[in-house]
Design a protein around this motif. Structure first.
Motif, PDB file in Angstrom:
ATOM      1  N   THR A   1       1.136  -0.973   0.185  1.00 53.84           N
ATOM      2  CA  THR A   1       0.132   0.162  -0.302  1.00 53.84           C
ATOM      3  C   THR A   1       0.574   1.129  -0.271  1.00 53.84           C
ATOM      4  OG1 THR A   1      -1.426  -1.692   1.456  1.00 53.84           O
ATOM      5  CG2 THR A   1      -1.404   1.281   1.188  1.00 53.84           C
ATOM      6  N   LYS A   2       1.553   1.200   0.756  1.00 52.90           N
ATOM      7  CA  LYS A   2       3.415   2.636   1.061  1.00 52.90           C
ATOM      8  C   LYS A   2       3.364   2.703  -0.388  1.00 52.90           C
ATOM      9  CE  LYS A   2       3.119   3.117   5.938  1.00 52.90           C
ATOM     10  NZ  LYS A   2       2.064   3.023   5.725  1.00 52.90           N
ATOM     11  N   MET A   3       3.805   2.023  -0.838  1.00 51.05           N
ATOM     12  CA  MET A   3       4.878   2.125  -2.593  1.00 51.05           C
ATOM     13  C   MET A   3       3.213   1.925  -3.524  1.00 51.05           C
ATOM     14  SD  MET A   3       7.263   0.650  -3.392  1.00 51.05           S
ATOM     15  CE  MET A   3       8.489  -0.458  -2.947  1.00 51.05           C
ATOM     16  N   THR A   4       1.988   1.715  -3.210  1.00 47.48           N
ATOM     17  CA  THR A   4       0.938   2.355  -4.219  1.00 47.48           C
ATOM     18  C   THR A   4       1.273   4.144  -4.356  1.00 47.48           C
ATOM     19  OG1 THR A   4      -0.215   0.232  -4.579  1.00 47.48           O
ATOM     20  CG2 THR A   4      -1.168   2.023  -5.303  1.00 47.48           C
ATOM     21  N   ASP A   5       0.857   3.959  -2.522  1.00 43.72           N
ATOM     22  CA  ASP A   5       0.483   5.509  -2.133  1.00 43.72           C
ATOM     23  C   ASP A   5       2.043   6.680  -2.876  1.00 43.72           C
ATOM     24  OD1 ASP A   5      -1.257   5.356  -0.629  1.00 43.72           O
ATOM     25  OD2 ASP A   5      -0.029   5.130   1.039  1.00 43.72           O
ATOM     26  N   PHE A   6       3.145   6.138  -3.084  1.00 43.67           N
ATOM     27  CA  PHE A   6       4.505   6.386  -3.508  1.00 43.67           C
ATOM     28  C   PHE A   6       4.039   6.668  -5.580  1.00 43.67           C
ATOM     29  CE2 PHE A   6       9.288   4.921  -5.044  1.00 43.67           C
ATOM     30  CZ  PHE A   6       9.091   6.766  -5.254  1.00 43.67           C
ATOM     31  N   GLN A   7       3.934   5.556  -5.977  1.00 44.88           N
ATOM     32  CA  GLN A   7       3.411   5.603  -6.551  1.00 44.88           C
ATOM     33  C   GLN A   7       2.966   6.364  -7.444  1.00 44.88           C
ATOM     34  OE1 GLN A   7       2.059   1.803  -7.798  1.00 44.88           O
ATOM     35  NE2 GLN A   7       4.688   0.954  -7.852  1.00 44.88           N
ATOM     36  N   GLN A   8       1.466   6.969  -6.959  1.00 39.81           N
ATOM     37  CA  GLN A   8       0.023   7.736  -7.088  1.00 39.81           C
ATOM     38  C   GLN A   8       1.019   8.994  -6.631  1.00 39.81           C
ATOM     39  OE1 GLN A   8      -2.854   5.713  -4.598  1.00 39.81           O
ATOM     40  NE2 GLN A   8      -3.366   5.064  -6.612  1.00 39.81           N
ATOM     41  N   GLU A   9       1.471   9.555  -6.252  1.00 40.17           N
ATOM     42  CA  GLU A   9       1.864  10.440  -5.401  1.00 40.17           C
ATOM     43  C   GLU A   9       3.038  10.928  -6.618  1.00 40.17           C
ATOM     44  OE1 GLU A   9      -0.123  12.385  -4.746  1.00 40.17           O
ATOM     45  OE2 GLU A   9      -1.056  11.367  -3.141  1.00 40.17           O
ATOM     46  N   ALA A  10       3.463  10.200  -6.977  1.00 42.41           N
ATOM     47  CA  ALA A  10       4.925  10.169  -8.566  1.00 42.41           C
ATOM     48  C   ALA A  10       4.813  10.346  -9.470  1.00 42.41           C
ATOM     49  CB  ALA A  10       6.325   9.014  -8.283  1.00 42.41           C
ATOM     50  N   ALA A  11       3.640  10.024  -9.411  1.00 41.86           N
ATOM     51  CA  ALA A  11       2.407   9.824 -10.995  1.00 41.86           C
ATOM     52  C   ALA A  11       1.631  11.306 -11.172  1.00 41.86           C
ATOM     53  CB  ALA A  11       1.344   9.022 -11.374  1.00 41.86           C
ATOM     54  N   LYS A  12       1.567  11.919  -9.969  1.00 39.73           N
ATOM     55  CA  LYS A  12       0.799  13.157 -10.158  1.00 39.73           C
ATOM     56  C   LYS A  12       2.041  14.158 -10.752  1.00 39.73           C
ATOM     57  CE  LYS A  12      -3.027  12.473  -7.607  1.00 39.73           C
ATOM     58  NZ  LYS A  12      -3.249  12.123  -6.052  1.00 39.73           N
ATOM     59  N   LEU A  13       3.294  13.454  -9.605  1.00 35.35           N
ATOM     60  CA  LEU A  13       3.883  14.733  -9.815  1.00 35.35           C
ATOM     61  C   LEU A  13       4.540  14.946 -11.396  1.00 35.35           C
ATOM     62  CD1 LEU A  13       6.207  16.696  -8.252  1.00 35.35           C
ATOM     63  CD2 LEU A  13       7.647  14.753  -7.938  1.00 35.35           C
ATOM     64  N   VAL A  14       4.560  14.612 -11.907  1.00 27.27           N
ATOM     65  CA  VAL A  14       4.926  13.973 -13.710  1.00 27.27           C
ATOM     66  C   VAL A  14       3.753  15.061 -14.183  1.00 27.27           C
ATOM     67  CG1 VAL A  14       5.015  13.004 -15.606  1.00 27.27           C
ATOM     68  CG2 VAL A  14       6.608  12.106 -13.852  1.00 27.27           C
ATOM     69  N   GLU A  15       3.372  14.594 -13.619  1.00 27.13           N
ATOM     70  CA  GLU A  15       1.528  15.841 -14.254  1.00 27.13           C
ATOM     71  C   GLU A  15       1.944  16.864 -13.810  1.00 27.13           C
ATOM     72  OE1 GLU A  15      -0.655  14.888 -16.718  1.00 27.13           O
ATOM     73  OE2 GLU A  15       0.481  12.798 -16.494  1.00 27.13           O
ATOM     74  N   VAL A  16       2.200  17.487 -12.825  1.00 25.74           N
ATOM     75  CA  VAL A  16       1.872  18.587 -12.341  1.00 25.74           C
ATOM     76  C   VAL A  16       3.268  19.204 -12.730  1.00 25.74           C
ATOM     77  CG1 VAL A  16       2.527  20.517  -9.804  1.00 25.74           C
ATOM     78  CG2 VAL A  16       0.651  17.756 -10.392  1.00 25.74           C
ATOM     79  N   ALA A  17       4.172  18.881 -13.114  1.00 22.50           N
ATOM     80  CA  ALA A  17       5.517  19.107 -13.271  1.00 22.50           C
ATOM     81  C   ALA A  17       5.211  19.342 -14.322  1.00 22.50           C
ATOM     82  CB  ALA A  17       6.640  18.163 -13.347  1.00 22.50           C
ATOM     83  N   LYS A  18       4.855  19.214 -15.628  1.00 21.53           N
ATOM     84  CA  LYS A  18       4.685  19.197 -17.026  1.00 21.53           C
ATOM     85  C   LYS A  18       3.876  20.383 -17.121  1.00 21.53           C
ATOM     86  CE  LYS A  18       3.914  14.396 -18.897  1.00 21.53           C
ATOM     87  NZ  LYS A  18       2.690  13.447 -19.025  1.00 21.53           N
ATOM     88  N   GLY A  19       2.820  21.210 -16.439  1.00 20.15           N
ATOM     89  CA  GLY A  19       2.199  22.777 -16.104  1.00 20.15           C
ATOM     90  C   GLY A  19       3.258  23.511 -15.820  1.00 20.15           C
TER      91      GLY A  19
END
Ligand code: HEC
Length: 154
Positions: free
Chosen positions: A109-127
């Protein structure tokens, strides 16, 4: 002729099986080296984003986007570095706690949380919006801390 074909196919399959078996059944010390390397790459790419957010180095949106992509990519493979039997009872030079394997669901679960936030960071970084990146960087960093607190020796 047929027998030869079957024989050849058999040896090819046999070789294939061996390759798969060794990849799926790594030596504990190789698993440790793999996961520590993955986290080294994660840390290498995460750190400069943090330094930019603190104003220690100049903000560079393109660099953030690139680093974030590496962090996300590595977040997806980190779990592979934790096969059963690669804990501190099998390998000395690891900071992984035995609870990873006794409490696997929680670890996952902790790994999944990390993956989700890291994926969001990629999205936000594009902005390229520095404020939004800072907020999402903070959320991602929380997932590192949450896992380290429970599953990594300090
Ligand atoms: C789901 C759990 C988990 C998450 C999420 C996680 N880590 Fe880790 N991390 C570990 C564990 C466990 C180790 C110890 C591995 C070992 O020594 O075998 C580790 C080790 C490390 C190391 C040391 C690598 C080495 O060379 O020994 C660094 C650096 C690191 N993590 C950075 C991060 C950063 C940065 C993040 C977030 C962006 C993060 N980690 C997210 C569990 C996690």
């Amino acid at each position: 002729m047929n027998t030869l074909c079957i024989g050849l196919a058999g040896s090819i399959l046999g070789l294939g099986f061996l390759t798969v078996a060794s990849a799926a059944d790594p030596k504990p010390e190789d698993a440790v080296r793999y996961r520590q390397s993955v986290y080294t790459v994660i840390g290498w790419n995460f750190k400069p984003i943090g330094a930019m957010m603190k104003g220690e180095i100049p903000f560079d949106a393109a660099a953030v986007a690139r680093h974030a992509q590496y962090v996300e990519m590595m977040s997806k493979t980190a779990i592979e570095g934790f096969p059963k039997g690669s804990g501190p009872d099998a390998v000395k030079n690891t900071e992984a706690k035995p609870e990873i394997w006794t409490d696997w669901n929680q670890f996952e679960t902790k790994m999944t949380d990390f993956q989700q936030e890291a994926a969001k960071l990629v999205e936000v970084a594009k902005g390229g919006d520095q404020g939004a990146i800072k907020a999402q960087f903070g959320k991602t960093a929380e997932t590192c801390k949450a896992c380290h607190k429970e599953f990594r020796k300090d």
